[in-house]
Motif scaffolding. Structure first.
Motif, PDB file in Angstrom:
ATOM      1  N   GLU A   7      11.064  -7.308   4.677  1.00 12.23           N
ATOM      2  CA  GLU A   7      11.592  -6.718   3.369  1.00 12.23           C
ATOM      3  C   GLU A   7      10.368  -6.039   2.432  1.00 12.23           C
ATOM      4  OE1 GLU A   7      13.923  -8.456  -0.633  1.00 12.23           O
ATOM      5  OE2 GLU A   7      13.058 -10.000   0.975  1.00 12.23           O
ATOM      6  N   VAL A   8      10.691  -4.968   1.820  1.00 10.97           N
ATOM      7  CA  VAL A   8       9.817  -4.246   0.920  1.00 10.97           C
ATOM      8  C   VAL A   8      10.013  -4.824  -0.477  1.00 10.97           C
ATOM      9  CG1 VAL A   8       9.052  -2.044   0.233  1.00 10.97           C
ATOM     10  CG2 VAL A   8       9.972  -2.127   2.292  1.00 10.97           C
ATOM     11  N   VAL A   9       9.234  -5.913  -0.856  1.00 12.13           N
ATOM     12  CA  VAL A   9       9.302  -6.411  -2.140  1.00 12.13           C
ATOM     13  C   VAL A   9       8.937  -5.251  -3.098  1.00 12.13           C
ATOM     14  CG1 VAL A   9       8.406  -8.066  -3.430  1.00 12.13           C
ATOM     15  CG2 VAL A   9       8.306  -8.489  -1.202  1.00 12.13           C
ATOM     16  N   GLY A  10      10.014  -5.292  -4.050  1.00 10.95           N
ATOM     17  CA  GLY A  10       9.924  -4.323  -5.218  1.00 10.95           C
ATOM     18  C   GLY A  10      11.046  -3.134  -5.040  1.00 10.95           C
ATOM     19  N   LEU A  11      11.950  -3.112  -3.713  1.00 11.72           N
ATOM     20  CA  LEU A  11      12.687  -2.143  -3.688  1.00 11.72           C
ATOM     21  C   LEU A  11      14.181  -2.914  -3.644  1.00 11.72           C
ATOM     22  CD1 LEU A  11      11.346   0.497  -1.175  1.00 11.72           C
ATOM     23  CD2 LEU A  11      11.475   0.535  -3.569  1.00 11.72           C
ATOM     24  N   LEU A  32       0.984  -1.059  -0.136  1.00 13.01           N
ATOM     25  CA  LEU A  32       0.121  -0.034  -0.103  1.00 13.01           C
ATOM     26  C   LEU A  32       1.004   1.400  -0.063  1.00 13.01           C
ATOM     27  CD1 LEU A  32      -2.832  -1.109   2.578  1.00 13.01           C
ATOM     28  CD2 LEU A  32      -2.962  -1.190   0.117  1.00 13.01           C
ATOM     29  N   LEU A  33       1.862   0.940   0.750  1.00 12.05           N
ATOM     30  CA  LEU A  33       2.699   2.275   0.773  1.00 12.05           C
ATOM     31  C   LEU A  33       4.179   2.309  -0.423  1.00 12.05           C
ATOM     32  CD1 LEU A  33       3.812   2.707   4.504  1.00 12.05           C
ATOM     33  CD2 LEU A  33       2.940   4.451   3.030  1.00 12.05           C
ATOM     34  N   PHE A  34       4.084   1.218  -1.237  1.00 13.56           N
ATOM     35  CA  PHE A  34       5.180   1.074  -2.370  1.00 13.56           C
ATOM     36  C   PHE A  34       5.437   2.280  -3.108  1.00 13.56           C
ATOM     37  CE2 PHE A  34       6.803  -0.252  -6.347  1.00 13.56           C
ATOM     38  CZ  PHE A  34       8.018  -0.727  -5.930  1.00 13.56           C
ATOM     39  N   ASP A  35       4.412   2.631  -3.895  1.00 11.91           N
ATOM     40  CA  ASP A  35       4.649   3.663  -4.752  1.00 11.91           C
ATOM     41  C   ASP A  35       4.851   5.078  -4.085  1.00 11.91           C
ATOM     42  OD1 ASP A  35       3.727   2.199  -6.718  1.00 11.91           O
ATOM     43  OD2 ASP A  35       1.650   2.821  -6.980  1.00 11.91           O
ATOM     44  N   LYS A  36       4.329   5.344  -2.730  1.00  6.76           N
ATOM     45  CA  LYS A  36       4.484   6.583  -2.136  1.00  6.76           C
ATOM     46  C   LYS A  36       6.067   6.656  -1.730  1.00  6.76           C
ATOM     47  CE  LYS A  36       2.671   9.150   1.602  1.00  6.76           C
ATOM     48  NZ  LYS A  36       1.897  10.345   0.718  1.00  6.76           N
ATOM     49  N   ILE A  37       6.650   5.418  -1.137  1.00  5.94           N
ATOM     50  CA  ILE A  37       8.003   5.408  -0.751  1.00  5.94           C
ATOM     51  C   ILE A  37       8.937   5.210  -1.797  1.00  5.94           C
ATOM     52  CG2 ILE A  37       9.771   3.695   0.015  1.00  5.94           C
ATOM     53  CD1 ILE A  37       7.453   2.547   2.041  1.00  5.94           C
ATOM     54  N   LEU A  38       8.680   4.844  -2.995  1.00  9.44           N
ATOM     55  CA  LEU A  38       9.577   4.618  -4.285  1.00  9.44           C
ATOM     56  C   LEU A  38       9.707   6.058  -4.727  1.00  9.44           C
ATOM     57  CD1 LEU A  38      11.145   3.218  -6.222  1.00  9.44           C
ATOM     58  CD2 LEU A  38       9.284   2.508  -7.557  1.00  9.44           C
ATOM     59  N   HIS A  39       8.761   6.626  -4.705  1.00  7.08           N
ATOM     60  CA  HIS A  39       8.592   7.958  -5.338  1.00  7.08           C
ATOM     61  C   HIS A  39       9.519   8.861  -4.563  1.00  7.08           C
ATOM     62  CE1 HIS A  39       6.782  11.825  -7.380  1.00  7.08           C
ATOM     63  NE2 HIS A  39       6.900  12.167  -6.153  1.00  7.08           N
ATOM     64  N   HIS A  40       9.329   8.840  -3.248  1.00  5.88           N
ATOM     65  CA  HIS A  40      10.155   9.590  -2.238  1.00  5.88           C
ATOM     66  C   HIS A  40      11.488   9.336  -2.178  1.00  5.88           C
ATOM     67  CE1 HIS A  40      10.956  12.097   1.306  1.00  5.88           C
ATOM     68  NE2 HIS A  40      11.938  11.212   1.721  1.00  5.88           N
ATOM     69  N   LEU A  41      11.960   8.171  -2.548  1.00  2.26           N
ATOM     70  CA  LEU A  41      13.517   7.759  -2.397  1.00  2.26           C
ATOM     71  C   LEU A  41      13.970   8.290  -3.660  1.00  2.26           C
ATOM     72  CD1 LEU A  41      13.333   4.091  -0.961  1.00  2.26           C
ATOM     73  CD2 LEU A  41      14.008   6.261   0.051  1.00  2.26           C
ATOM     74  N   LEU A  42      13.146   8.040  -4.753  1.00  2.00           N
ATOM     75  CA  LEU A  42      13.900   8.499  -6.266  1.00  2.00           C
ATOM     76  C   LEU A  42      14.057  10.139  -6.115  1.00  2.00           C
ATOM     77  CD1 LEU A  42      12.178   6.102  -8.611  1.00  2.00           C
ATOM     78  CD2 LEU A  42      14.586   6.025  -7.709  1.00  2.00           C
ATOM     79  N   ARG A  43      13.030  10.933  -5.608  1.00  2.00           N
ATOM     80  CA  ARG A  43      13.200  12.287  -5.544  1.00  2.00           C
ATOM     81  C   ARG A  43      13.770  12.799  -4.509  1.00  2.00           C
ATOM     82  NH1 ARG A  43       8.434  15.251  -8.101  1.00  2.00           N
ATOM     83  NH2 ARG A  43       9.431  17.097  -6.940  1.00  2.00           N
ATOM     84  N   ASN A  44      14.386  11.985  -3.564  1.00  2.00           N
ATOM     85  CA  ASN A  44      15.072  12.659  -2.435  1.00  2.00           C
ATOM     86  C   ASN A  44      16.507  11.604  -2.328  1.00  2.00           C
ATOM     87  OD1 ASN A  44      13.446  14.879  -1.356  1.00  2.00           O
ATOM     88  ND2 ASN A  44      12.175  13.217  -1.781  1.00  2.00           N
ATOM     89  N   PRO A  45      17.298  11.767  -3.340  1.00  2.00           N
ATOM     90  CA  PRO A  45      18.754  10.988  -3.092  1.00  2.00           C
ATOM     91  C   PRO A  45      19.198  11.228  -1.813  1.00  2.00           C
ATOM     92  CG  PRO A  45      18.702  12.026  -5.167  1.00  2.00           C
ATOM     93  CD  PRO A  45      17.407  12.637  -4.658  1.00  2.00           C
ATOM     94  N   GLY A  46      19.537  10.015  -1.085  1.00  2.00           N
ATOM     95  CA  GLY A  46      20.248  10.151  -0.003  1.00  2.00           C
ATOM     96  C   GLY A  46      19.311   9.882   1.202  1.00  2.00           C
ATOM     97  N   THR A  47      18.150  10.048   1.128  1.00  2.00           N
ATOM     98  CA  THR A  47      16.863   9.663   2.101  1.00  2.00           C
ATOM     99  C   THR A  47      17.081   8.059   2.326  1.00  2.00           C
ATOM    100  OG1 THR A  47      15.379  11.418   1.558  1.00  2.00           O
ATOM    101  CG2 THR A  47      14.592   9.659   2.789  1.00  2.00           C
ATOM    102  N   ILE A  48      17.037   7.839   3.410  1.00  2.00           N
ATOM    103  CA  ILE A  48      17.128   6.302   3.905  1.00  2.00           C
ATOM    104  C   ILE A  48      15.668   5.783   4.448  1.00  2.00           C
ATOM    105  CG2 ILE A  48      18.302   4.679   5.658  1.00  2.00           C
ATOM    106  CD1 ILE A  48      20.853   6.381   5.206  1.00  2.00           C
ATOM    107  N   LEU A  49      15.227   4.627   3.870  1.00  2.00           N
ATOM    108  CA  LEU A  49      14.120   3.824   4.740  1.00  2.00           C
ATOM    109  C   LEU A  49      14.525   2.806   5.449  1.00  2.00           C
ATOM    110  CD1 LEU A  49      11.193   3.230   4.670  1.00  2.00           C
ATOM    111  CD2 LEU A  49      11.533   1.815   2.475  1.00  2.00           C
TER     112      LEU A  49
END
Length: 200
Positions: free
Chosen positions: A170-174, A147-164
């Motif tokens: 495991e977050v499948v797909g990441l 449910l969070l995958f798209d939101k998290i992926l978008h945030h990580l790609l737009r904010n290099p250096g941010t750590i999840l």
């Protein structure tokens, strides 16, 4: 700066557990019961208190500084964000939908005198904008993570250096963004911690 080991939350947690025993009938050690439970009211995971050992391990993996901004999505009693603020002097935001837990977390923030650094939001974590986060922590269920995958992926790609940091799951797909995976002995049980980032 004084240390915070989060033990002050334990009494309040025990009282909440007594009032709502069915809510705490499951834990990550009993995944089948957790998946079978109907959380209702828009909840995507149950409240399972994060242990002191787990909180410490998260911040052993992530190098925080006073300039860090930590978000805990599904913060429960606020233990993790309070620890971050108290021990590292950084800003921290906890997001929680359960109003009773929000009240508990806010009370703990006041008690630990970190209200200038910590904000507890009563909100749906699927709807919040955590765009300023440098560290995002999640302790959810495998069934909740998509449910969070798209939101998290978008945030990580737009904010290099941010750590999840995903606690235990495991977050499948990441997989392509995974930068670290470690196991730790947490309360006499070996548990994994997953870390993801983009262009670190």
């Amino acid at each position: 700066m004084s240390q915070f080991d989060s033990s002050s939350c334990d009494f309040e947690f025990e009282e909440k557990q007594k009032r709502n025993p069915e809510l705490f009938a499951s834990s990550p050690i009993q995944p089948r019961k957790m998946f079978a439970y109907d959380w209702g009211q828009g909840m995507i995971a149950p409240y399972v208190a994060t242990t002191n050992a787990t909180v410490r391990r998260v911040f052993e993996l992530v190098a925080l500084s006073s300039s860090s901004v930590v978000w805990d999505l599904g913060c429960g009693d606020g233990k993790l964000v309070i620890f971050a603020a108290k021990n590292y002097g950084c800003r921290a935001v906890g997001v929680e939908l359960d109003r009773e837990l929000v009240a508990l977390a806010r009370a703990q923030v006041e008690k630990e005198e970190v209200s200038d650094l910590v904000e507890i939001m009563c909100a749906d974590l699927l709807q919040v904008d955590f765009g300023q986060a440098s560290v995002v922590v999640i302790f959810l269920l495998p069934a909740s993570l998509p449910l969070l995958f798209d939101k998290i992926l978008h945030h990580l790609l737009r904010n290099p250096g941010t750590i999840l940091v995903s606690i235990f799951w495991e977050v499948v797909g990441l997989k392509h963004l995974e930068i670290n995976r470690q196991v730790a002995d947490i309360d006499n049980d070996v548990k994994p911690f997953y870390m993801y980032a983009s262009n670190v």
